[in-house]
Enzyme design. Structure first.
Site, PDB file in Angstrom:
ATOM      1  N   HIS B  62       0.813  -1.223   0.000  1.00  0.00           N
ATOM      2  CA  HIS B  62       0.000   0.000   0.000  1.00  0.00           C
ATOM      3  C   HIS B  62       0.846   1.272   0.000  1.00  0.00           C
ATOM      4  CE1 HIS B  62      -3.166  -2.930   1.604  1.00  0.00           C
ATOM      5  NE2 HIS B  62      -3.414  -2.692   0.345  1.00  0.00           N
ATOM      6  N   ASP B 137     -17.470  -0.298 -12.237  1.00  0.00           N
ATOM      7  CA  ASP B 137     -16.455  -0.843 -13.128  1.00  0.00           C
ATOM      8  C   ASP B 137     -15.389   0.235 -13.366  1.00  0.00           C
ATOM      9  OD1 ASP B 137     -14.931  -1.694 -15.266  1.00  0.00           O
ATOM     10  OD2 ASP B 137     -16.633  -2.451 -16.416  1.00  0.00           O
ATOM     11  N   GLY B 138     -14.169  -0.033 -12.909  1.00  0.00           N
ATOM     12  CA  GLY B 138     -13.100   0.947 -13.030  1.00  0.00           C
ATOM     13  C   GLY B 138     -12.786   1.304 -14.475  1.00  0.00           C
ATOM     14  N   ASP B 155      -4.842  -0.622  -8.514  1.00  0.00           N
ATOM     15  CA  ASP B 155      -4.600  -1.629  -7.468  1.00  0.00           C
ATOM     16  C   ASP B 155      -5.495  -2.816  -7.785  1.00  0.00           C
ATOM     17  OD1 ASP B 155      -4.323  -3.133  -5.211  1.00  0.00           O
ATOM     18  OD2 ASP B 155      -5.195  -1.672  -3.836  1.00  0.00           O
ATOM     19  N   THR B 157      -6.380  -6.962  -9.041  1.00  0.00           N
ATOM     20  CA  THR B 157      -5.977  -8.359  -8.870  1.00  0.00           C
ATOM     21  C   THR B 157      -5.149  -8.752 -10.093  1.00  0.00           C
ATOM     22  OG1 THR B 157      -8.068  -8.994  -9.881  1.00  0.00           O
ATOM     23  CG2 THR B 157      -8.009  -8.940  -7.483  1.00  0.00           C
ATOM     24  N   GLU B 158      -4.829 -10.028 -10.173  1.00  0.00           N
ATOM     25  CA  GLU B 158      -4.043 -10.538 -11.301  1.00  0.00           C
ATOM     26  C   GLU B 158      -4.829 -10.421 -12.620  1.00  0.00           C
ATOM     27  OE1 GLU B 158      -0.685 -11.959 -10.428  1.00  0.00           O
ATOM     28  OE2 GLU B 158      -1.569 -10.424  -9.190  1.00  0.00           O
ATOM     29  N   PRO B 162     -11.941 -10.642 -13.152  1.00  0.00           N
ATOM     30  CA  PRO B 162     -12.482  -9.306 -13.407  1.00  0.00           C
ATOM     31  C   PRO B 162     -11.426  -8.267 -13.770  1.00  0.00           C
ATOM     32  CG  PRO B 162     -12.644  -9.871 -11.054  1.00  0.00           C
ATOM     33  CD  PRO B 162     -12.247 -11.122 -11.777  1.00  0.00           C
TER      34      PRO B 162
END
Lengths: 275, 275
Positions: B62, B137-138, B155, B157-158, B162
């Protein structure tokens, strides 16, 4: 049937690697020795259940033991490696043409024997004429040799089993005396996430003996936490005062002249351990 | 009975952690979500079987997402976080008093909800009046907002599930347009030991869009290989030209002003991936 090797890096956390083939499992006079071929990291040397080195990531540890000290000392000719029977640190030392003699003293001849047989890409310089291999107690070698070495590298296992004396204050005092007037030593000093106490204790001990003490880090995926520390004690030369532009190019995969100083810039929680 | 959580970080290598208690296991609309209390790393957020963050080591990720970009931009006021529903990056952004508004857009409201409930030390600033949380939804948020942000942090996930679209060239182009004329973005870009191809691909894509592209690393024990990379794309400001003496002290455990530049000095094999 799938076989997996699991190392408990702490009692409650570990790594696990799928095994292609188990090449050696043997109880030597000093420790349990295994050589396992893993799918992710290739062949792996395991002592007392702990990963010592793997073909895929060994270059990090071996380069980072050898080069920071050898590029801090302006003219290292006589170098000692305590432990390191796999030969990886020796291979890196041999890249320094000015080194006339590198002495390796490992207590366990079986580590040397099996590394030569199964880890040839690591052990490849153990028969170099500039290398002298002794199967012997490194602690005793240190006590018996005074004012002899330019650089001493301690490539030990963890501070349990045969390597425990190599983390004692008396050993660092012996190293100080085995070094010449401008000598440097470096030791692997484990990781700050699970072994903060060890790093602190070594740092305190070495600071009582050497005028210049520096700690640096490197990323080693198969070692606990992935962040390994190295403690350097020096009588005269400061690794942070090296002019990185003067460091010659050598063939490496991790170490670079720019990393020479950057490796000493520690995360805050590690800096706090050793300040 | 001992329960252990094992993450296969690759098909043939993983980490394993002893479980104290399993707090949540739920299939959300987007992913499998679990919160596990482990003995070594404390509470751990797991999405689709992959460790996202743990109470013990979360500070590294972070801090290292937030501070290098925020201390490279001279006056960041409007900051966007795509993903990051646990709130850890937001907590670090809030330490920068000049930031007027930090918008968090995470597609999965359950991550936010459970983080607030079970990871309060991480999610603690999500209700700060300077923070705006959107469950959305970014990718769409990026497309719909132009010339708006000083800094955008991804930031995610892999790049499976999503988050897959967040590693596409089109997304970086959208980010470029969502940034102001002197904006900076940073994204987590996985590890160089198992995902070298991903780092190279992102680097190529971002270099086609942003004039200044830099990659830095940090040690995160619970992430694959322990060495995580971050890719920064900047329209105007170069993180390597920041005067580290001008970086104010803030309360951190990993990031330091000295590390601001040192983190960009990569091991040779990583440098070779992105040069």
């Amino acid at each position: 049937m799938e076989l997996w090797f699991t190392e408990k890096q702490t009692p409650v956390f570990g790594i696990t690697a799928k095994i292609r083939e188990t090449l050696v499992t043997e109880k030597t006079d000093f420790q349990d020795l295994a050589i396992i071929d893993t799918e992710e990291f290739g062949r792996m040397l395991v002592l007392d259940g702990m990963v010592m080195t793997t073909v895929k990531d060994e270059f990090v540890y071996h380069e980072m033991v050898a080069h920071p000290a050898l590029f801090t000392h302006p003219n290292p000719k006589h170098v000692l490696v305590v432990g390191g029977g796999d030969g990886g640190v020796i291979r890196e030392i041999i890249k320094h043409q000015g080194v006339e003699k590198a002495v390796l003293v490992d207590i366990d001849g079986k580590v040397i024997e099996y590394s030569k047989k199964y880890l040839p890409e690591i052990a490849c310089e153990l028969d170099n004429p500039r290398v002298e291999v002794q199967v012997n107690d490194g602690y005793m070698h240190i006590i018996e040799n005074k004012d002899k070495y330019d650089v001493i590298m301690v490539d030990s296992t963890e501070p349990v089993g045969p390597a425990a004396p190599l983390f004692e204050r008396g050993f660092y005092q012996g190293i100080y005396e085995a070094l010449k007037d401008d000598g440097i030593f470096v030791a692997q000093t484990d990781n700050p996430w699970f072994k903060a106490d060890l790093i602190q204790q070594v740092n305190r001990d070495v600071k009582e003996i050497f005028p210049i003490v520096r700690v640096y880090g490197a990323n080693i995926p198969t070692y606990p936490s992935g962040l390994w520390t190295f403690t350097m004690g020096s009588k005269k030369y400061d690794p942070l005062e090296v002019d990185e532009k003067q460091i010659p190019e050598i063939d490496t995969k991790y170490y670079t002249p720019k990393l020479h100083k950057a490796a000493f810039v520690l995360p805050k929680f590690v800096e706090d351990l050793v300040k």
